[in-house]
Design a protein around this motif. Structure first.
Motif, PDB file in Angstrom:
ATOM      1  N   VAL A 145       0.844  -1.208   0.000  1.00 25.84           N
ATOM      2  CA  VAL A 145       0.000   0.000   0.000  1.00 25.84           C
ATOM      3  C   VAL A 145       0.878   1.256   0.000  1.00 25.84           C
ATOM      4  O   VAL A 145       0.642   2.197  -0.765  1.00 25.84           O
ATOM      5  CB  VAL A 145      -0.957  -0.017   1.214  1.00 25.84           C
ATOM      6  CG1 VAL A 145      -1.666   1.306   1.372  1.00 25.84           C
ATOM      7  CG2 VAL A 145      -1.960  -1.152   1.087  1.00 25.84           C
ATOM      8  N   VAL A 146       1.901   1.250   0.839  1.00 25.60           N
ATOM      9  CA  VAL A 146       2.790   2.413   0.925  1.00 25.60           C
ATOM     10  C   VAL A 146       3.562   2.598  -0.382  1.00 25.60           C
ATOM     11  O   VAL A 146       3.698   3.723  -0.885  1.00 25.60           O
ATOM     12  CB  VAL A 146       3.754   2.260   2.122  1.00 25.60           C
ATOM     13  CG1 VAL A 146       4.823   3.326   2.110  1.00 25.60           C
ATOM     14  CG2 VAL A 146       2.981   2.298   3.422  1.00 25.60           C
ATOM     15  N   ILE A 147       4.051   1.501  -0.949  1.00 26.00           N
ATOM     16  CA  ILE A 147       4.826   1.593  -2.181  1.00 26.00           C
ATOM     17  C   ILE A 147       3.939   1.995  -3.362  1.00 26.00           C
ATOM     18  O   ILE A 147       4.381   2.715  -4.249  1.00 26.00           O
ATOM     19  CB  ILE A 147       5.590   0.274  -2.426  1.00 26.00           C
ATOM     20  CG1 ILE A 147       6.716   0.165  -1.401  1.00 26.00           C
ATOM     21  CG2 ILE A 147       6.131   0.185  -3.841  1.00 26.00           C
ATOM     22  CD1 ILE A 147       7.429  -1.151  -1.394  1.00 26.00           C
ATOM     23  N   LEU A 148       2.689   1.563  -3.361  1.00 26.25           N
ATOM     24  CA  LEU A 148       1.762   2.007  -4.402  1.00 26.25           C
ATOM     25  C   LEU A 148       1.566   3.521  -4.337  1.00 26.25           C
ATOM     26  O   LEU A 148       1.585   4.204  -5.369  1.00 26.25           O
ATOM     27  CB  LEU A 148       0.426   1.282  -4.282  1.00 26.25           C
ATOM     28  CG  LEU A 148      -0.618   1.618  -5.335  1.00 26.25           C
ATOM     29  CD1 LEU A 148      -0.150   1.172  -6.729  1.00 26.25           C
ATOM     30  CD2 LEU A 148      -1.941   0.958  -4.992  1.00 26.25           C
ATOM     31  N   ALA A 149       1.426   4.051  -3.128  1.00 27.20           N
ATOM     32  CA  ALA A 149       1.297   5.507  -2.974  1.00 27.20           C
ATOM     33  C   ALA A 149       2.589   6.209  -3.382  1.00 27.20           C
ATOM     34  O   ALA A 149       2.553   7.257  -4.044  1.00 27.20           O
ATOM     35  CB  ALA A 149       0.939   5.847  -1.531  1.00 27.20           C
ATOM     36  N   ALA A 150       3.741   5.636  -3.017  1.00 28.65           N
ATOM     37  CA  ALA A 150       5.024   6.235  -3.408  1.00 28.65           C
ATOM     38  C   ALA A 150       5.190   6.225  -4.920  1.00 28.65           C
ATOM     39  O   ALA A 150       5.714   7.175  -5.501  1.00 28.65           O
ATOM     40  CB  ALA A 150       6.181   5.483  -2.745  1.00 28.65           C
ATOM     41  N   TRP A 151       4.736   5.150  -5.571  1.00 29.01           N
ATOM     42  CA  TRP A 151       4.813   5.097  -7.032  1.00 29.01           C
ATOM     43  C   TRP A 151       3.925   6.170  -7.641  1.00 29.01           C
ATOM     44  O   TRP A 151       4.340   6.891  -8.541  1.00 29.01           O
ATOM     45  CB  TRP A 151       4.379   3.721  -7.544  1.00 29.01           C
ATOM     46  CG  TRP A 151       4.195   3.688  -9.026  1.00 29.01           C
ATOM     47  CD1 TRP A 151       5.169   3.686  -9.985  1.00 29.01           C
ATOM     48  CD2 TRP A 151       2.953   3.691  -9.732  1.00 29.01           C
ATOM     49  NE1 TRP A 151       4.612   3.688 -11.231  1.00 29.01           N
ATOM     50  CE2 TRP A 151       3.248   3.687 -11.113  1.00 29.01           C
ATOM     51  CE3 TRP A 151       1.622   3.701  -9.337  1.00 29.01           C
ATOM     52  CZ2 TRP A 151       2.258   3.688 -12.086  1.00 29.01           C
ATOM     53  CZ3 TRP A 151       0.641   3.695 -10.304  1.00 29.01           C
ATOM     54  CH2 TRP A 151       0.970   3.692 -11.671  1.00 29.01           C
ATOM     55  N   LEU A 152       2.715   6.289  -7.141  1.00 30.96           N
ATOM     56  CA  LEU A 152       1.748   7.207  -7.726  1.00 30.96           C
ATOM     57  C   LEU A 152       2.140   8.672  -7.531  1.00 30.96           C
ATOM     58  O   LEU A 152       1.997   9.484  -8.450  1.00 30.96           O
ATOM     59  CB  LEU A 152       0.358   6.952  -7.129  1.00 30.96           C
ATOM     60  CG  LEU A 152      -0.800   7.721  -7.724  1.00 30.96           C
ATOM     61  CD1 LEU A 152      -0.970   7.378  -9.199  1.00 30.96           C
ATOM     62  CD2 LEU A 152      -2.069   7.401  -6.964  1.00 30.96           C
ATOM     63  N   PHE A 153       2.680   9.010  -6.361  1.00 30.23           N
ATOM     64  CA  PHE A 153       2.933  10.415  -6.052  1.00 30.23           C
ATOM     65  C   PHE A 153       4.387  10.845  -6.213  1.00 30.23           C
ATOM     66  O   PHE A 153       4.662  12.041  -6.247  1.00 30.23           O
ATOM     67  CB  PHE A 153       2.449  10.740  -4.639  1.00 30.23           C
ATOM     68  CG  PHE A 153       0.967  10.609  -4.479  1.00 30.23           C
ATOM     69  CD1 PHE A 153       0.105  11.445  -5.164  1.00 30.23           C
ATOM     70  CD2 PHE A 153       0.436   9.617  -3.676  1.00 30.23           C
ATOM     71  CE1 PHE A 153      -1.262  11.316  -5.044  1.00 30.23           C
ATOM     72  CE2 PHE A 153      -0.932   9.475  -3.534  1.00 30.23           C
ATOM     73  CZ  PHE A 153      -1.785  10.335  -4.223  1.00 30.23           C
ATOM     74  N   VAL A 154       5.324   9.895  -6.294  1.00 27.82           N
ATOM     75  CA  VAL A 154       6.735  10.271  -6.400  1.00 27.82           C
ATOM     76  C   VAL A 154       7.388   9.647  -7.631  1.00 27.82           C
ATOM     77  O   VAL A 154       7.853  10.346  -8.529  1.00 27.82           O
ATOM     78  CB  VAL A 154       7.517   9.880  -5.120  1.00 27.82           C
ATOM     79  CG1 VAL A 154       8.982  10.236  -5.258  1.00 27.82           C
ATOM     80  CG2 VAL A 154       6.923  10.530  -3.898  1.00 27.82           C
ATOM     81  N   PHE A 155       7.439   8.322  -7.666  1.00 27.94           N
ATOM     82  CA  PHE A 155       8.235   7.634  -8.679  1.00 27.94           C
ATOM     83  C   PHE A 155       7.700   7.860 -10.094  1.00 27.94           C
ATOM     84  O   PHE A 155       8.475   8.161 -11.009  1.00 27.94           O
ATOM     85  CB  PHE A 155       8.286   6.136  -8.360  1.00 27.94           C
ATOM     86  CG  PHE A 155       9.326   5.380  -9.122  1.00 27.94           C
ATOM     87  CD1 PHE A 155      10.657   5.479  -8.776  1.00 27.94           C
ATOM     88  CD2 PHE A 155       8.981   4.563 -10.184  1.00 27.94           C
ATOM     89  CE1 PHE A 155      11.632   4.787  -9.464  1.00 27.94           C
ATOM     90  CE2 PHE A 155       9.944   3.866 -10.889  1.00 27.94           C
ATOM     91  CZ  PHE A 155      11.268   3.976 -10.521  1.00 27.94           C
ATOM     92  N   PHE A 156       6.410   7.725 -10.300  1.00 23.03           N
ATOM     93  CA  PHE A 156       5.833   7.911 -11.632  1.00 23.03           C
ATOM     94  C   PHE A 156       5.954   9.355 -12.117  1.00 23.03           C
ATOM     95  O   PHE A 156       6.373   9.590 -13.258  1.00 23.03           O
ATOM     96  CB  PHE A 156       4.387   7.418 -11.658  1.00 23.03           C
ATOM     97  CG  PHE A 156       3.729   7.534 -12.991  1.00 23.03           C
ATOM     98  CD1 PHE A 156       4.316   7.007 -14.131  1.00 23.03           C
ATOM     99  CD2 PHE A 156       2.508   8.168 -13.118  1.00 23.03           C
ATOM    100  CE1 PHE A 156       3.701   7.109 -15.368  1.00 23.03           C
ATOM    101  CE2 PHE A 156       1.885   8.264 -14.344  1.00 23.03           C
ATOM    102  CZ  PHE A 156       2.482   7.745 -15.472  1.00 23.03           C
ATOM    103  N   PRO A 157       5.627  10.369 -11.291  1.00 27.19           N
ATOM    104  CA  PRO A 157       5.834  11.745 -11.770  1.00 27.19           C
ATOM    105  C   PRO A 157       7.290  12.064 -12.097  1.00 27.19           C
ATOM    106  O   PRO A 157       7.566  12.748 -13.085  1.00 27.19           O
ATOM    107  CB  PRO A 157       5.324  12.607 -10.602  1.00 27.19           C
ATOM    108  CG  PRO A 157       4.350  11.752  -9.896  1.00 27.19           C
ATOM    109  CD  PRO A 157       4.887  10.360 -10.023  1.00 27.19           C
TER     110      PRO A 157
END
Length: 168
Positions: free
Chosen positions: A57-69
């Motif tokens: 869950v945390v990594i999904l949020a990190a992907w969506l808000f940090v890594f992908f942008p």
């Protein structure tokens, strides 16, 4: 739109590889803690599943808000896409998040461990998992550069750790 969807797919695949590496570190920490704390096998298995889901869950949020942008903003030919540089940046970014949380906790309540500076070695696996996630995800994503030019010469795609995702 095609580039957007391609970058979305590649960055998500890289983050899944980072999640797997994070869970391997957490598993190592759980097994070390099991040896020192005398947990039952059911507690260890439950902890592994809980950490796996929680970290997902945390990594999904990190992907969506940090890594992908960041993946969208950094050009494919940037020097930041070099595997060693990307891995270092991912490691620093992952641990930077943890450091910010620890500084905030220390600022508000003293020591983050509840008033004790006692250190357990198996806690290192838990503390390093954000950096491991960022490092592996950035490294895997940077290796997916089959047509990039570094120092004026093309880089060939050597291997991918996530060939199973190409079936999706």
């Amino acid at each position: 739109m095609k580039t957007f969807l391609r970058k979305m797919k590649l960055s998500f695949q890289a983050m899944v590889c980072g999640w797997i590496a994070c869970n391997m570190a957490l598993l190592a920490g759980m097994l070390l803690a099991w040896g020192h704390q005398n947990y039952s096998p059911q507690n260890v298995a439950g902890g592994i599943l809980a950490y796996g889901f929680g970290s997902g869950v945390v990594i999904l949020a990190a992907w969506l808000f940090v890594f992908f942008p960041v993946d969208l903003l950094v050009p494919e030919t940037s020097w930041l896409r070099r595997p060693r540089v990307a891995a270092l940046c991912g490691f620093l970014a992952g641990n930077g998040v943890l450091l910010a949380i620890m500084i905030g906790e220390t600022w508000n309540s003293g020591y983050p461990t509840g008033g004790s500076a006692h250190f357990e070695w198996y806690g290192l696996a838990f503390a390093s998992s954000p950096g491991i996630t960022g490092m592996v995800a950035a490294y895997v994503r940077s290796r997916d550069c089959s047509t990039q030019l570094y120092n004026g010469r093309p880089i060939n795609r050597i291997s991918k750790a996530y060939d199973i995702f190409d079936l999706l």
